[in-house]
Motif scaffolding. Structure first.
Motif, PDB file in Angstrom:
ATOM      1  N   TRP A 311       0.846  -1.195   0.000  1.00  0.00           N
ATOM      2  CA  TRP A 311       0.000   0.000   0.000  1.00  0.00           C
ATOM      3  C   TRP A 311       0.879   1.242   0.000  1.00  0.00           C
ATOM      4  CZ3 TRP A 311       0.178   4.024   3.400  1.00  0.00           C
ATOM      5  CH2 TRP A 311      -0.846   4.989   3.313  1.00  0.00           C
ATOM      6  N   LYS A 312       0.413   2.256  -0.706  1.00  0.00           N
ATOM      7  CA  LYS A 312       1.102   3.537  -0.724  1.00  0.00           C
ATOM      8  C   LYS A 312       0.100   4.637  -1.018  1.00  0.00           C
ATOM      9  CE  LYS A 312       5.092   5.897  -2.781  1.00  0.00           C
ATOM     10  NZ  LYS A 312       6.196   5.797  -3.774  1.00  0.00           N
ATOM     11  N   ALA A 313       0.225   5.757  -0.315  1.00  0.00           N
ATOM     12  CA  ALA A 313      -0.632   6.904  -0.608  1.00  0.00           C
ATOM     13  C   ALA A 313      -0.269   7.467  -1.976  1.00  0.00           C
ATOM     14  CB  ALA A 313      -0.464   7.972   0.465  1.00  0.00           C
ATOM     15  N   THR A 314      -1.266   7.637  -2.828  1.00  0.00           N
ATOM     16  CA  THR A 314      -1.012   8.082  -4.208  1.00  0.00           C
ATOM     17  C   THR A 314      -1.610   9.447  -4.518  1.00  0.00           C
ATOM     18  OG1 THR A 314      -2.994   6.939  -5.010  1.00  0.00           O
ATOM     19  CG2 THR A 314      -0.926   5.691  -5.029  1.00  0.00           C
ATOM     20  N   ARG A 315      -2.557   9.895  -3.726  1.00  0.00           N
ATOM     21  CA  ARG A 315      -3.235  11.159  -4.007  1.00  0.00           C
ATOM     22  C   ARG A 315      -2.455  12.329  -3.419  1.00  0.00           C
ATOM     23  NH1 ARG A 315      -6.607   6.955  -3.118  1.00  0.00           N
ATOM     24  NH2 ARG A 315      -8.372   6.645  -4.543  1.00  0.00           N
ATOM     25  N   THR A 316      -2.504  13.447  -4.087  1.00  0.00           N
ATOM     26  CA  THR A 316      -1.677  14.602  -3.741  1.00  0.00           C
ATOM     27  C   THR A 316      -2.415  15.580  -2.828  1.00  0.00           C
ATOM     28  OG1 THR A 316      -2.458  15.901  -5.628  1.00  0.00           O
ATOM     29  CG2 THR A 316      -0.563  14.429  -5.993  1.00  0.00           C
ATOM     30  N   LEU A 317      -1.653  16.552  -2.318  1.00  0.00           N
ATOM     31  CA  LEU A 317      -2.264  17.628  -1.540  1.00  0.00           C
ATOM     32  C   LEU A 317      -3.265  18.391  -2.383  1.00  0.00           C
ATOM     33  CD1 LEU A 317      -2.327  19.161   1.152  1.00  0.00           C
ATOM     34  CD2 LEU A 317      -0.406  20.551   0.324  1.00  0.00           C
ATOM     35  N   GLN A 318      -2.980  18.540  -3.672  1.00  0.00           N
ATOM     36  CA  GLN A 318      -3.927  19.190  -4.586  1.00  0.00           C
ATOM     37  C   GLN A 318      -5.239  18.406  -4.645  1.00  0.00           C
ATOM     38  OE1 GLN A 318      -0.693  18.806  -5.138  1.00  0.00           O
ATOM     39  NE2 GLN A 318       0.067  20.874  -5.565  1.00  0.00           N
ATOM     40  N   ASP A 319      -5.135  17.072  -4.728  1.00  0.00           N
ATOM     41  CA  ASP A 319      -6.339  16.237  -4.733  1.00  0.00           C
ATOM     42  C   ASP A 319      -7.133  16.422  -3.441  1.00  0.00           C
ATOM     43  OD1 ASP A 319      -5.643  15.054  -7.204  1.00  0.00           O
ATOM     44  OD2 ASP A 319      -4.421  13.535  -6.197  1.00  0.00           O
ATOM     45  N   MET A 320      -6.427  16.498  -2.324  1.00  0.00           N
ATOM     46  CA  MET A 320      -7.101  16.668  -1.032  1.00  0.00           C
ATOM     47  C   MET A 320      -7.883  17.971  -0.986  1.00  0.00           C
ATOM     48  SD  MET A 320      -4.010  15.451   1.507  1.00  0.00           S
ATOM     49  CE  MET A 320      -2.735  14.368   0.844  1.00  0.00           C
ATOM     50  N   CYS A 321      -7.250  19.048  -1.435  1.00  0.00           N
ATOM     51  CA  CYS A 321      -7.903  20.362  -1.381  1.00  0.00           C
ATOM     52  C   CYS A 321      -9.073  20.459  -2.352  1.00  0.00           C
ATOM     53  CB  CYS A 321      -6.877  21.460  -1.662  1.00  0.00           C
ATOM     54  SG  CYS A 321      -5.649  21.665  -0.343  1.00  0.00           S
ATOM     55  N   ARG A 322      -8.904  19.909  -3.555  1.00  0.00           N
ATOM     56  CA  ARG A 322      -9.993  19.946  -4.536  1.00  0.00           C
ATOM     57  C   ARG A 322     -11.197  19.149  -4.050  1.00  0.00           C
ATOM     58  NH1 ARG A 322      -5.950  19.319  -8.501  1.00  0.00           N
ATOM     59  NH2 ARG A 322      -6.371  17.081  -8.531  1.00  0.00           N
ATOM     60  N   SER A 323     -10.948  17.944  -3.548  1.00  0.00           N
ATOM     61  CA  SER A 323     -12.065  17.091  -3.138  1.00  0.00           C
ATOM     62  C   SER A 323     -12.757  17.637  -1.898  1.00  0.00           C
ATOM     63  CB  SER A 323     -11.582  15.652  -2.899  1.00  0.00           C
ATOM     64  OG  SER A 323     -10.627  15.583  -1.863  1.00  0.00           O
ATOM     65  N   THR A 324     -11.997  18.259  -0.994  1.00  0.00           N
ATOM     66  CA  THR A 324     -12.604  18.892   0.183  1.00  0.00           C
ATOM     67  C   THR A 324     -13.573  19.981  -0.246  1.00  0.00           C
ATOM     68  OG1 THR A 324     -10.698  18.453   1.618  1.00  0.00           O
ATOM     69  CG2 THR A 324     -12.145  20.268   2.254  1.00  0.00           C
ATOM     70  N   TRP A 325     -13.130  20.829  -1.161  1.00  0.00           N
ATOM     71  CA  TRP A 325     -13.966  21.940  -1.613  1.00  0.00           C
ATOM     72  C   TRP A 325     -15.180  21.436  -2.391  1.00  0.00           C
ATOM     73  CZ3 TRP A 325     -15.409  26.253  -0.143  1.00  0.00           C
ATOM     74  CH2 TRP A 325     -15.878  27.274  -0.991  1.00  0.00           C
ATOM     75  N   ASN A 326     -14.994  20.393  -3.190  1.00  0.00           N
ATOM     76  CA  ASN A 326     -16.101  19.812  -3.938  1.00  0.00           C
ATOM     77  C   ASN A 326     -17.173  19.307  -2.984  1.00  0.00           C
ATOM     78  OD1 ASN A 326     -17.508  18.807  -6.238  1.00  0.00           O
ATOM     79  ND2 ASN A 326     -16.630  16.771  -5.888  1.00  0.00           N
ATOM     80  N   PHE A 327     -16.762  18.624  -1.923  1.00  0.00           N
ATOM     81  CA  PHE A 327     -17.730  18.141  -0.935  1.00  0.00           C
ATOM     82  C   PHE A 327     -18.410  19.298  -0.216  1.00  0.00           C
ATOM     83  CE2 PHE A 327     -18.457  17.315   3.622  1.00  0.00           C
ATOM     84  CZ  PHE A 327     -19.564  16.489   3.510  1.00  0.00           C
ATOM     85  N   GLN A 328     -17.626  20.279   0.205  1.00  0.00           N
ATOM     86  CA  GLN A 328     -18.195  21.394   0.967  1.00  0.00           C
ATOM     87  C   GLN A 328     -19.216  22.166   0.133  1.00  0.00           C
ATOM     88  OE1 GLN A 328     -18.032  22.187   4.062  1.00  0.00           O
ATOM     89  NE2 GLN A 328     -16.406  20.871   4.812  1.00  0.00           N
ATOM     90  N   LYS A 329     -18.924  22.385  -1.125  1.00  0.00           N
ATOM     91  CA  LYS A 329     -19.875  23.090  -1.995  1.00  0.00           C
ATOM     92  C   LYS A 329     -21.156  22.281  -2.169  1.00  0.00           C
ATOM     93  CE  LYS A 329     -17.155  23.599  -5.484  1.00  0.00           C
ATOM     94  NZ  LYS A 329     -16.696  23.980  -6.835  1.00  0.00           N
TER      95      LYS A 329
END
Length: 336
Positions: A311-329
């Motif tokens: 296992w390895k984390a593959t998603r970036t900080l950019q992915d984290m910020c985009r998906s957070t904002w998508n959910f919040q909206k």
């Protein structure tokens, strides 16, 4: 496999439910909804295409747990249920030990009564306390400095003693760092009651106009930009780590422990900048005094999970910020 998720309607549990269903497992959720919403269940149904059984109840109700384990023929448990705010734990330590430690003991009694001896436990990097060295590996001394961290550490100790007493137990502790982000659908994400305790959800609330500004606690740390550095991991990477751990312990008796993180640190100012760039927003800042107990840097060594869990984390900080904002909206629109 039939899997019980305690706290399965919460932030991490709900994302794990999606990953487990996609892998073909049958998921049953138990949650008391003290820090989650019933609407998560409908949103999970939209994502996975079918409803998941959900029992509303408390893990301290041993008789209820015994019935759930028996009725749904549960084979393994992912244990997410627990109070998790550090500051609140300092103010109400008895609540934290009663719920987190007492609840786990109740769960273990019910599991043993039903001969269910497989568990993936949601632990935390807070068990390490102040870093003696970086990156933090699983061999780092455990020296939790607050009631929340100590409750997690006590549970780890209980599980270790239990596995030593009976070799039929298969248990994994997953010590995760700072979960961030949301499912790509925007239907589920971190939605804490009250003011968020974590950085990225707080930033999102500022972006929505619900909070006036972001407090930055110290800009004079010995880091590249003076702000604190932490290890952020996308919640979907974290959920996939739980599936990997579940697969691993099927062939591995006893106790195993893994760090789940990205393996690198990001500063507060860096996270703010990435969020602003990815979501075309402006986040007002207010630099204030350091908080007592905060360290300048904290990030994980994740080689063990890379090797043993594949296992390895593959998603970036950019992915984290985009998906957070998508959910919040999406969440804002759904509640208007």
């Amino acid at each position: 496999m039939n899997i019980l998720l305690t706290g399965g309607a919460g932030y991490i549990g709900s994302h794990a439910a999606v990953v487990l269903c996609a892998a073909g497992h049958n998921v049953v959720i138990l949650d008391n909804f003290c820090n989650s919403q019933h609407s998560v269940l409908d949103r999970l149904t939209k994502i996975v295409g079918k409803p998941m059984p959900c029992i509303e109840g408390d893990i301290r109700d041993t008789l209820l747990l015994e019935k759930v384990l028996k009725d749904y023929k549960i084979e393994t448990v992912m244990h997410f249920a627990g109070l998790k705010a550090v500051g609140e734990s300092v103010q109400n330590p008895l609540d934290y030990f009663d719920n987190n430690v007492g609840g786990t003991i109740s769960l273990l009694h019910a599991m043993r009564s039903n001969n269910v001896k497989s568990m993936v436990f949601s632990s935390s990097a807070t068990v390490y306390g102040m870093p003696n060295y970086l990156p933090l590996d699983e061999a780092h001394p455990t020296q939790a400095k607050n009631p929340y961290g100590r409750s997690k550490l006590h549970i780890e100790e209980i599980l270790t003693d239990l596995a030593a007493s009976d070799p039929a137990w298969h248990i994994s502790f997953l010590r995760y760092f700072n979960p961030v982000g949301a499912h790509e659908s925007g239907l589920i994400g971190e939605d804490p009651n009250g003011i968020p305790n974590n950085l990225v959800p707080y930033i999102a609330q500022v972006a929505l106009g619900r909070l006036p500004h972001l407090n930055v606690y110290g800009d004079d740390y010995p880091t590249a930009d003076g702000s604190g550095v932490r290890d952020y991991i996308h919640v979907m990477d974290l959920a996939e780590g739980h599936l990997a751990a579940l697969n691993y312990i099927q062939q591995q008796p006893g106790v195993c422990v893994f760090n789940l993180g990205s393996g690198k640190g990001s500063s507060v100012f860096e996270v703010v900048k990435v969020f602003e760039n990815e979501n075309a927003s402006s986040i007002p800042l207010k630099v204030t005094m350091r908080r007592i107990g905060d360290v300048s840097e904290c990030y994980a060594k994740v080689d063990k999970a890379n090797i043993h869990l594949n296992w390895k984390a593959t998603r970036t900080l950019q992915d984290m910020c985009r998906s957070t904002w998508n959910f919040q909206k999406n969440h804002k629109c759904a509640n208007q």
